[in-house]
Design an enzyme around this catalytic site. Structure first.
Site, PDB file in Angstrom:
ATOM      1  N   GLU A   1      26.873  33.586  35.353  1.00 33.87           N
ATOM      2  CA  GLU A   1      28.337  34.131  36.063  1.00 33.87           C
ATOM      3  C   GLU A   1      29.152  32.921  36.383  1.00 33.87           C
ATOM      4  O   GLU A   1      30.193  32.922  35.965  1.00 33.87           O
ATOM      5  CB  GLU A   1      27.764  34.932  37.239  1.00 33.87           C
ATOM      6  CG  GLU A   1      28.996  35.433  38.243  1.00 33.87           C
ATOM      7  CD  GLU A   1      29.838  36.374  37.202  1.00 33.87           C
ATOM      8  OE1 GLU A   1      29.347  36.673  36.280  1.00 33.87           O
ATOM      9  OE2 GLU A   1      30.896  36.745  37.887  1.00 33.87           O
TER      10      GLU A   1
ATOM     11  N   LYS B   1      33.090  32.647  34.618  1.00 30.36           N
ATOM     12  CA  LYS B   1      34.194  32.571  35.484  1.00 30.36           C
ATOM     13  C   LYS B   1      35.110  31.348  35.014  1.00 30.36           C
ATOM     14  O   LYS B   1      36.340  31.643  34.779  1.00 30.36           O
ATOM     15  CB  LYS B   1      33.751  32.390  36.850  1.00 30.36           C
ATOM     16  CG  LYS B   1      33.245  33.238  37.750  1.00 30.36           C
ATOM     17  CD  LYS B   1      34.232  34.391  38.103  1.00 30.36           C
ATOM     18  CE  LYS B   1      34.269  35.757  37.158  1.00 30.36           C
ATOM     19  NZ  LYS B   1      33.366  36.422  37.081  1.00 30.36           N
TER      20      LYS B   1
ATOM     21  N   LYS C   1      41.668  43.810  33.085  1.00 26.99           N
ATOM     22  CA  LYS C   1      40.953  44.227  34.040  1.00 26.99           C
ATOM     23  C   LYS C   1      39.776  45.175  33.895  1.00 26.99           C
ATOM     24  O   LYS C   1      38.418  44.997  34.016  1.00 26.99           O
ATOM     25  CB  LYS C   1      41.420  44.709  35.343  1.00 26.99           C
ATOM     26  CG  LYS C   1      40.565  45.076  36.699  1.00 26.99           C
ATOM     27  CD  LYS C   1      39.804  43.756  37.434  1.00 26.99           C
ATOM     28  CE  LYS C   1      38.966  43.953  38.499  1.00 26.99           C
ATOM     29  NZ  LYS C   1      38.175  42.869  38.717  1.00 26.99           N
TER      30      LYS C   1
ATOM     31  N   ARG D   1      46.688  49.654  45.992  1.00 26.86           N
ATOM     32  CA  ARG D   1      45.901  49.954  46.796  1.00 26.86           C
ATOM     33  C   ARG D   1      45.034  51.200  47.027  1.00 26.86           C
ATOM     34  O   ARG D   1      44.057  51.529  47.736  1.00 26.86           O
ATOM     35  CB  ARG D   1      46.869  49.968  48.470  1.00 26.86           C
ATOM     36  CG  ARG D   1      47.736  48.978  48.708  1.00 26.86           C
ATOM     37  CD  ARG D   1      48.466  49.435  49.860  1.00 26.86           C
ATOM     38  NE  ARG D   1      47.440  49.658  51.091  1.00 26.86           N
ATOM     39  CZ  ARG D   1      47.141  48.466  51.809  1.00 26.86           C
ATOM     40  NH1 ARG D   1      47.655  47.243  51.636  1.00 26.86           N
ATOM     41  NH2 ARG D   1      46.171  48.643  52.798  1.00 26.86           N
TER      42      ARG D   1
ATOM     43  N   HIS E   1      15.560  22.536  23.769  1.00 21.91           N
ATOM     44  CA  HIS E   1      15.320  23.208  22.366  1.00 21.91           C
ATOM     45  C   HIS E   1      16.516  23.364  21.663  1.00 21.91           C
ATOM     46  O   HIS E   1      16.755  24.036  20.674  1.00 21.91           O
ATOM     47  CB  HIS E   1      14.600  24.597  22.562  1.00 21.91           C
ATOM     48  CG  HIS E   1      13.449  24.500  23.443  1.00 21.91           C
ATOM     49  ND1 HIS E   1      12.180  24.163  22.528  1.00 21.91           N
ATOM     50  CD2 HIS E   1      12.961  24.682  24.589  1.00 21.91           C
ATOM     51  CE1 HIS E   1      11.355  24.252  23.248  1.00 21.91           C
ATOM     52  NE2 HIS E   1      11.482  24.568  24.396  1.00 21.91           N
TER      53      HIS E   1
ATOM     54  N   ASN F   1      45.258  55.578  56.320  1.00 25.03           N
ATOM     55  CA  ASN F   1      44.620  54.688  55.552  1.00 25.03           C
ATOM     56  C   ASN F   1      43.668  54.069  56.727  1.00 25.03           C
ATOM     57  O   ASN F   1      44.217  53.659  57.864  1.00 25.03           O
ATOM     58  CB  ASN F   1      45.661  53.620  55.022  1.00 25.03           C
ATOM     59  CG  ASN F   1      44.843  52.371  54.805  1.00 25.03           C
ATOM     60  OD1 ASN F   1      43.865  52.491  54.147  1.00 25.03           O
ATOM     61  ND2 ASN F   1      45.669  51.375  54.649  1.00 25.03           N
ATOM     62  N   GLY F   2      42.384  54.035  56.069  1.00 21.43           N
ATOM     63  CA  GLY F   2      41.393  53.521  57.001  1.00 21.43           C
ATOM     64  C   GLY F   2      39.963  54.358  57.118  1.00 21.43           C
ATOM     65  O   GLY F   2      39.888  55.366  56.307  1.00 21.43           O
TER      66      GLY F   2
ATOM     67  N   CYS G   1      43.805  52.331  51.212  1.00 20.83           N
ATOM     68  CA  CYS G   1      44.841  53.317  50.635  1.00 20.83           C
ATOM     69  C   CYS G   1      46.314  52.933  50.969  1.00 20.83           C
ATOM     70  O   CYS G   1      46.640  51.992  51.639  1.00 20.83           O
ATOM     71  CB  CYS G   1      44.855  55.027  51.039  1.00 20.83           C
ATOM     72  SG  CYS G   1      42.977  55.711  51.377  1.00 20.83           S
TER      73      CYS G   1
ATOM     74  N   TRP H   1      42.378  55.835  47.840  1.00 22.93           N
ATOM     75  CA  TRP H   1      41.198  55.097  47.237  1.00 22.93           C
ATOM     76  C   TRP H   1      39.851  55.667  48.218  1.00 22.93           C
ATOM     77  O   TRP H   1      39.797  55.651  49.273  1.00 22.93           O
ATOM     78  CB  TRP H   1      41.244  53.559  47.553  1.00 22.93           C
ATOM     79  CG  TRP H   1      39.914  52.816  47.287  1.00 22.93           C
ATOM     80  CD1 TRP H   1      38.936  52.502  47.982  1.00 22.93           C
ATOM     81  CD2 TRP H   1      39.769  52.326  45.843  1.00 22.93           C
ATOM     82  NE1 TRP H   1      38.052  51.866  47.273  1.00 22.93           N
ATOM     83  CE2 TRP H   1      38.592  51.643  46.001  1.00 22.93           C
ATOM     84  CE3 TRP H   1      40.501  52.155  44.780  1.00 22.93           C
ATOM     85  CZ2 TRP H   1      38.003  51.151  45.040  1.00 22.93           C
ATOM     86  CZ3 TRP H   1      39.799  51.670  43.669  1.00 22.93           C
ATOM     87  CH2 TRP H   1      38.729  50.782  43.730  1.00 22.93           C
TER      88      TRP H   1
ATOM     89  N   GLU I   1      36.627  32.090  31.610  1.00 27.43           N
ATOM     90  CA  GLU I   1      37.695  33.141  31.627  1.00 27.43           C
ATOM     91  C   GLU I   1      38.954  32.876  32.301  1.00 27.43           C
ATOM     92  O   GLU I   1      39.895  33.384  32.134  1.00 27.43           O
ATOM     93  CB  GLU I   1      37.141  34.560  32.089  1.00 27.43           C
ATOM     94  CG  GLU I   1      36.769  34.689  33.675  1.00 27.43           C
ATOM     95  CD  GLU I   1      36.242  35.908  33.875  1.00 27.43           C
ATOM     96  OE1 GLU I   1      36.475  37.006  33.074  1.00 27.43           O
ATOM     97  OE2 GLU I   1      35.552  36.114  35.025  1.00 27.43           O
TER      98      GLU I   1
END
Lengths: 409, 610
Positions: free
Chosen positions: B483, B487, B605, B31, B506, B104-105, B2, B78, B490
């Site tokens: 994956e 990466k 994103k 954050r 094939h 925060n925490g 946060c 958050w 992108e």
């Protein structure tokens, strides 16, 4: 509230450069030339990005001290001090006398070549992390030739000097840029090594790191010079030909080149960049200078000779019809006409940090000759891949020098 | 994660302190951004304005800028304990409304503290861990302690991680603070002082800073700073700690790394650990729902789809359940198929991916149950799901998903094991044994990264000159290969394709010529021998062969041109342990090619348009 907005930096530019022999017999390591600059210039240039109060350069050779004062005293507030005891520990303890008690400081090794942004980023990390110290790290595969750091939870947990590759569990090399607290001197005082002192710091204080992800070269072995040349030349943004240089209208210049003041490029010469041609150098008619050749100042490349991926130190003469590839030639050496360097190292010869390449389905290590300073190589000599010619050697014409890299094993 | 801010200011020194705090919070939005709030002291009283939503949304509702007062704290959240809601938004107060706190925490022992305080008659207004601190301080003040002493006693009782700023109406010009394991920085001004989670928050006002260290506690006033160590009780020499910053604000957030992506790759051990610790009874409930369903579908997009393929594999191989993973945007294909006995697993890091949300709605309309896997508490997809299992990777800023993929897979693995245990495929003892393997994963990932980082950089030097690459694997290696290829595409903009290795002959192999790079994901599973055959057929065409394999496979390593090695492990954890290497390869190749891996062209994103 009184503040210290500035910090002092210590540059370690002493030491003998033994692994760089025979190139360092007449030229101290910090003054070895790389693409038109002395090695130590790269470090000092990097430090200009920081808000520095003073730079303390520790040297062990007067030539180095004089060079730095002459070139840098107008740009940095300099103190040049002579190292009294050997080793990094000796150099650090010399530096301590010039630092205020309790002051944190920037420490830079004098033999690394990296984009100057690296200095700034490491310092920023120090400012924003609030840790006692920061070490810049760079991933390197040849762990046995570096100090290696272990990291966990954004902290450095341990540093290991030149670990055995099979046992090393990290590939993050300690990359020669640090912000360190004054406490390090307390540990060095008790005869701890620099590595032990860093480990003590890591276990008693907070040491964090900055992870540098672009290229970084520590100039330890002769071929590291080629690596640095290649990286710097690859990043040439465009071509530059000095107004004071003379390039024949019949020369062909392709790719990116940097041709410095007073250089002369003769008729029918082909230059295929990226290439550097230093001050007052002369490239004779019909010569072929290929990519990653760095020809430093006052060099003569004779007619019809070819030079590629090589470092030609100042005041070298390469006579006509020679081939110099993947080689390093020390200052003041003369190479007789029709001298040939071979450049594929026989399999089974292994030296530190030389990267094998895949050439036509075979994996090979490419390296030409390493020729010292003040040599005379007789005409029509053949230098095998990985041959080493000690400084002040005079070779008769038609000499053959065999591979001999055992001193770098 | 946060973000918190505090500002203590002499009247008039900063024209609109509440506005300054609001702008500081905007700088900390990376954050956390699910709810926001501020508290001020005005005329001896505390005023709190807070609510759920992004800063500009809550600001347009309450007008933060119009709040009077010269002592202000603020928070952008958050969610970890308690869903995002108006009540759970910070600042929190005590019973009397004389205290306000931002935090925060995570306070680990909040449950026991809360129970004890409730017994004493305290009334709580939120589900957060934070609120216990304000009631604790209130409690000590009632016992006759001065505010700072009460704050210190309260902090001594708290376990966990925290950066806290607290104000009380009793001493209106002070902001009390404490720090452990979460960042907190003081910004020193002339007639004002700031507190914030990160430097950019106050850079507009001052560049003189003190970075607080763990266990430090104290307070700021407009003209003074007091810091001491709560453990040793030593006073800190404030002047010796002042530093001056002179750089571009963006750097501070990713301090230590050139890019968020590299930071997030390195954060994986921690993210995995926190995800594992954060799992609770929802795993059991999810497992039961999956067992009850006739058919299981899995919908996801991008990297999450690869996690979906991993889940499909886990379900097939661990409990032996048939499922079907599909790419969310293709949801309309299932309009006649979905029915009320089905179950959909929707996987989305952000919880806002529109395609996945559409797939979810289609299945819900047909009466199916929905389980989601997400990293953002109470986002759109979790809100519309019957049940959500959360990854606890923390905010991911790099556009290329890294830590959210490996944490998604970890959640899926725990879930598949649970199902296998409930179903009887795994004995309870086997289940427990496998679970204990999982606790070792963070350490293994850390080791894998440290050991292979330089190799990835080395390989990037070669790959950066290539135009094409194949990623091949078999079984569980296929989604890993996919994956890895994604990466590279992108962020390094190199054409990369992934196939089951057996499929290459094939068709795809037709493209392979001398020095064409082919990367093999070699797992310690039943497919190892077959994949060696695939390596040989690529070698026969002079391909440049790269392999990821575990120690002890020297015969295979000898056949490859370039190898990455990992510790021996149970093959089913390999999507978590192998993928970080593929992330590093993509990262270093992008950097070598001169691209910014954090800002790939044409990509966002979170994709919230169809």
């Amino acid at each position: 509230m009184s503040l210290r907005s500035r910090i002092k930096a210590v540059v370690l530019a002493g030491g003998k450069g033994e692994r760089l022999q025979p190139l360092t017999t007449h030229t101290p390591k910090p003054l070895i030339r790389i693409v038109g600059k002395a090695l130590v210039d790269y470090v000092l240039e990097g430090l200009t990005t920081l808000p520095l109060e003073e730079v303390i350069v520790i040297v062990s050779d007067r030539k180095v001290g004089n060079y730095i004062v002459e070139k840098w005293s107008s740009k940095l507030l300099l103190t040049v001090a002579y190292q009294r005891k050997p080793g990094i520990e000796g150099a650090m303890l010399t530096a301590r006398e010039y630092l205020g008690k309790g002051e944190s400081f920037v420490l830079a090794y004098g033999d690394i070549v990296v984009d100057k942004e690296a200095y700034l980023r490491t310092y920023e990390t120090y400012l924003s992390k609030g840790s006692n110290g920061v070490i810049m790290l760079s991933p390197k595969i040849d762990v046995e030739s570096y100090g290696i750091a272990y990291v966990s939870e954004e902290r450095i947990s341990k540093v290991e000097e030149k670990p055995i590759p099979q046992r090393a569990k990290s590939t993050l090399a300690v990359a020669g840029i640090f912000i360190l607290p004054y406490d390090i001197f307390e540990y060095l005082e008790t005869d701890m090594s620099f590595t032990e002192s860093l480990n003590t710091l890591a276990s008693t204080k907070t040491l964090t790191y900055y992870m540098w992800s672009k290229w970084w070269v520590d100039i330890g072995y002769p071929w590291d010079i080629l690596e640095a040349n290649k990286n710097i030349l690859s990043e040439l943004k465009g071509s530059y030909i000095s107004d004071k240089a003379h390039v024949s209208s019949k020369a062909i210049v392709e790719g990116k080149v940097y041709i410095d003041d007073g250089a002369e490029v003769d008729h029918n010469t082909i230059i295929k960049g990226p290439v550097y041609i230093g001050k007052n150098s002369f490239v004779g008619a019909g010569a072929f200078v290929r990519k990653f050749a760095s020809i430093e100042e006052e060099v003569i490349v004779g007619a019809y000779s070819e030079v590629k991926n090589s470092s030609i130190q100042p005041n070298v003469t390469i006579s006509s019809f020679s081939f110099i590839g993947d080689s390093i030639v020390g200052s003041n050496t003369t190479i007789g006409p029709r001298t040939i360097t071979l450049n594929i190292i026989p399999s089974g010869v292994k030296v530190s940090r030389l990267h094998p390449l895949k050439v036509k389905d075979k994996v090979v290590s490419k390296l030409g000759a390493i020729i010292g300073c003040n040599c005379y190589i007789g005409a029509s000599s053949v230098l095998y891949a990985g041959s080493v010619v000690e400084s002040n050697t005079r070779l008769k014409p038609f000499s053959i020098v065999e591979t001999n890299l055992s001193k770098y094993a | 994660m946060c973000g918190i801010v505090g500002l203590a200011c002499l009247p008039g020194r900063i024209v609109n302190p509440a506005r300054a705090v609001r702008k500081s919070l905007e700088k900390l939005e990376y954050r956390g951004y699910d709810s926001v709030g501020i508290a001020v002291i005005f005329n001896g009283k505390i005023i709190i304005k807070k609510g759920r939503g992004k800063i500009h949304e809550v600001h347009s509702k309450f007008n933060f800028d119009g709040t009077p007062g010269n002592t202000v704290i603020g928070h952008t959240r958050w969610a970890t304990h308690g869903a995002p809601s108006d009540a759970n938004a910070h600042p929190h107060s005590d019973c009397l409304g004389t205290i306000a706190i931002v935090h925060n925490g995570i306070i680990k022992n909040f449950d026991e503290l809360k129970k004890a305080l409730i017994k004493k008659g305290h009334v709580f207004h939120s589900d957060t861990d934070t609120e216990v601190v304000s009631h604790l301080v209130e409690d000590f003040i009632r016992k006759g302690l001065k505010p700072y002493e009460a704050f210190k006693e309260a902090i001594k009782k708290v376990k966990g991680s925290y950066a806290i700023a607290l104000i009380t109406a009793y001493e209106p010009d002070k902001i009390f603070f404490a720090k452990k394991d979460s960042p907190l920085i003081i910004g020193l001004g002339d007639g004002f002082n700031f507190l914030a989670s990160d430097i950019p928050a106050f850079l507009e006002y001052t560049r003189r800073i003190i970075v607080l260290r763990d266990n430090e506690i104290g307070y700021i006033t407009p003209t003074n700073v007091v810091i001491e160590n709560i453990v040793t009780e030593e006073k800190v020499n404030v002047q010796s700690r002042v530093r001056i910053v002179n750089w571009t604000p963006e750097m501070a957030a990713k301090a230590g790394y050139p890019h968020f992506m590299l930071k997030e790759i390195h954060e994986q051990p921690r993210a995995l650990n926190e995800t594992l610790l954060g799992l609770g009874p929802e795993i059991n409930r999810a497992a039961e729902l999956i067992l009850k369903a006739d058919r299981v579908f899995i919908a996801a997009a991008g990297t999450s789809y690869h996690a979906g393929l991993v889940f499909e594999y886990y379900l097939a191989k661990l409990p032996g359940i048939m499922s079907h993973a599909f790419i969310s945007s293709e949801y309309s294909k299932y309009s006649k198929i979905a029915d009320s006995n089905d179950l959909l697993v929707a996987i989305s890091q952000s919880g806002e991916t529109i395609d996945t949300l559409m797939a979810l709605r289609l299945f819900k309309e047909n009466g199916a149950k929905v389980i989601s896997i997400s990293n953002v508490i109470d986002s759109a997809i979790p809100r519309e799901s019957d049940l959500t299992v959360y990854t606890r990777a923390g905010p991911e800023i790099g556009v290329a998903a890294t830590k959210t993929f490996t944490t998604q897979v970890l959640v899926e693995l725990v879930l598949a094991l649970k199902i296998a245990e409930l179903e009887g495929t795994l004995l309870p003892s086997e289940y427990n044994e496998k679970l204990s393997t999982l606790t070792k994963i963070p350490k293994v990932v850390e080791e894998v990264i440290l050991k292979n980082e330089a190799l990835a950089l080395q390989l990037a030097n070669t790959l950066s000159y290539k135009n094409n690459i194949y990623y091949l694997g078999r079984g569980l290696g296929v989604p890993i290969a996919k994956e890895g290829a994604l990466k590279l595409k992108e962020i390094a903009y190199i054409h990369a394709e992934a196939y089951p290795a057996g499929e290459s002959k094939h068709g795809p192999i037709a493209l392979v010529e001398k020095d064409f790079p082919v990367l093999f994901v070699v797992l310690d599973d039943e497919n190892k021998e077959s994949i060696v055959g695939n390596i040989m057929e690529m070698k026969a065409r002079n391909a440049y062969t790269i392999g990821l394999l575990t120690y002890g496979n020297d015969e295979i390593a000898e056949k490859l041109d370039f190898t990455f090695t990992l510790p021996r492990q149970e093959y089913f954890i390999s999507p978590i342990t192998y993928t970080p290497i593929l992330q590093l390869i993509a990262y270093y190749t992008a950097v070598k090619r001169g691209y910014d891996p954090d800002k790939p062209r044409n990509l966002a994103k979170t994709v919230t348009v169809e």
